[in-house]
Design a protein around this motif. Structure first.
Motif, PDB file in Angstrom:
ATOM      1  N   ILE A  78       0.835  -1.206   0.000  1.00 53.59           N
ATOM      2  CA  ILE A  78       0.000   0.000   0.000  1.00 53.59           C
ATOM      3  C   ILE A  78       0.868   1.254   0.000  1.00 53.59           C
ATOM      4  O   ILE A  78       0.566   2.236  -0.696  1.00 53.59           O
ATOM      5  CB  ILE A  78      -0.955  -0.018   1.208  1.00 53.59           C
ATOM      6  N   ASN A  79       1.972   1.223   0.721  1.00 51.20           N
ATOM      7  CA  ASN A  79       2.834   2.401   0.813  1.00 51.20           C
ATOM      8  C   ASN A  79       3.668   2.628  -0.445  1.00 51.20           C
ATOM      9  O   ASN A  79       3.837   3.772  -0.884  1.00 51.20           O
ATOM     10  CB  ASN A  79       3.767   2.285   2.026  1.00 51.20           C
ATOM     11  N   ASN A  80       4.191   1.560  -1.028  1.00 46.90           N
ATOM     12  CA  ASN A  80       5.116   1.719  -2.166  1.00 46.90           C
ATOM     13  C   ASN A  80       4.498   1.371  -3.514  1.00 46.90           C
ATOM     14  O   ASN A  80       5.078   1.672  -4.556  1.00 46.90           O
ATOM     15  CB  ASN A  80       6.379   0.877  -1.954  1.00 46.90           C
ATOM     16  N   GLU A  81       3.363   0.659  -3.488  1.00 46.34           N
ATOM     17  CA  GLU A  81       2.554   0.378  -4.678  1.00 46.34           C
ATOM     18  C   GLU A  81       3.187  -0.587  -5.673  1.00 46.34           C
ATOM     19  O   GLU A  81       2.631  -0.792  -6.751  1.00 46.34           O
ATOM     20  CB  GLU A  81       2.164   1.685  -5.393  1.00 46.34           C
ATOM     21  N   ARG A 138       2.109  -3.814 -10.030  1.00 40.50           N
ATOM     22  CA  ARG A 138       1.766  -2.526  -9.450  1.00 40.50           C
ATOM     23  C   ARG A 138       0.409  -2.662  -8.766  1.00 40.50           C
ATOM     24  O   ARG A 138      -0.558  -3.160  -9.353  1.00 40.50           O
ATOM     25  CB  ARG A 138       1.718  -1.420 -10.507  1.00 40.50           C
ATOM     26  N   PHE A 139       0.353  -2.229  -7.534  1.00 39.29           N
ATOM     27  CA  PHE A 139      -0.860  -2.314  -6.727  1.00 39.29           C
ATOM     28  C   PHE A 139      -2.000  -1.512  -7.361  1.00 39.29           C
ATOM     29  O   PHE A 139      -1.822  -0.368  -7.769  1.00 39.29           O
ATOM     30  CB  PHE A 139      -0.566  -1.785  -5.328  1.00 39.29           C
ATOM     31  N   LYS A 140      -3.175  -2.144  -7.437  1.00 40.45           N
ATOM     32  CA  LYS A 140      -4.346  -1.488  -8.019  1.00 40.45           C
ATOM     33  C   LYS A 140      -5.510  -1.332  -7.045  1.00 40.45           C
ATOM     34  O   LYS A 140      -6.196  -0.303  -7.054  1.00 40.45           O
ATOM     35  CB  LYS A 140      -4.833  -2.283  -9.252  1.00 40.45           C
ATOM     36  N   GLU A 141      -5.738  -2.321  -6.214  1.00 37.72           N
ATOM     37  CA  GLU A 141      -6.919  -2.248  -5.354  1.00 37.72           C
ATOM     38  C   GLU A 141      -6.792  -3.239  -4.208  1.00 37.72           C
ATOM     39  O   GLU A 141      -6.197  -4.307  -4.352  1.00 37.72           O
ATOM     40  CB  GLU A 141      -8.177  -2.572  -6.179  1.00 37.72           C
TER      41      GLU A 141
END
Length: 208
Positions: A78-81, A138-141
């Motif tokens: 969540i912090n770095n994605e 890459r973090f999306k949701e």
């Protein structure tokens, strides 16, 4: 042997964990690599990685409820994605398994379990050098699952590296990648391809 809902509720915690974690069958064994904002790396084994879609290329996994002892993977994402997913192979199963210990946040599982951080191009999350099947995402949701406090983490693939020999006739042959699977909490399995069948069209379904 038959278990009703009441029988399952009466099982001791460890027995219930082992049984319910195994009923879905063999699942992929993956190491998820992350890094926090100060550069502290984290590595943890997961058996909940699942394909969610191909366009865009989405992969999900289930993160356990966050506490002071666990949850470094999710907070780093969540912090770095960005984060990595790395297949586990037979030669480092034991090292991968022990990343599941509840290490304090200042301890890197890479270092403690003697696995090697690898940074590729400009991707800002660590891959596992020993793995030859790597995915950068890459973090999306993040979707909270209220009934048990877990979280479905969804990422989009930005980087994919797999052995050249594994891509055979436009399909990935997981047997040739020597990737392993997990059943329950601590049993590991090799993967063996049994059969291959064509994409199913309604007019091609055989008479059984």
């Amino acid at each position: 042997m038959i278990y009703t809902k009441t029988d399952i509720a009466k099982l001791d915690r460890i027995m219930r964990l082992k049984i319910i974690n195994a009923v879905t069958g063999i699942k992929p064994a993956n190491l998820i690599g992350t890094v926090n904002s100060t550069g502290q790396t984290n590595l943890a084994i997961f058996s909940s990685v699942v394909h969610l879609g191909s366009n865009p290329a989405l992969i999900g996994f289930i993160a356990r409820p966050q506490t002071k002892d666990v949850g470094h993977t999710l907070s780093n994402i969540i912090n770095n994605e960005v984060y990595t997913i790395n297949h586990v192979h037979p030669e480092f199963i034991k090292k991968a398994h022990y990343t599941s210990a509840k290490f304090e946040s200042h301890i890197s599982e890479f270092e403690r379990c003697k696995l090697t951080e690898e940074y590729i191009d400009s991707f800002k999350a660590p891959f596992v050098k020993e793995s030859h099947f790597k995915i950068g995402l890459r973090f999306k949701e993040a979707i909270d699952i209220k009934i048990n406090g877990t979280t479905l983490v969804i990422g989009e693939i930005e980087y994919l590296k797999l052995p050249d020999h594994a891509l055979n006739t436009r399909e990935i042959d997981l047997e040739t990648t020597h990737s392993v699977g997990i059943s329950g909490l601590n049993s590991y399995y090799t993967l063996k391809k049994i059969e291959t069948h064509p994409y199913v069209r309604i007019n091609e379904v055989p008479e059984f």
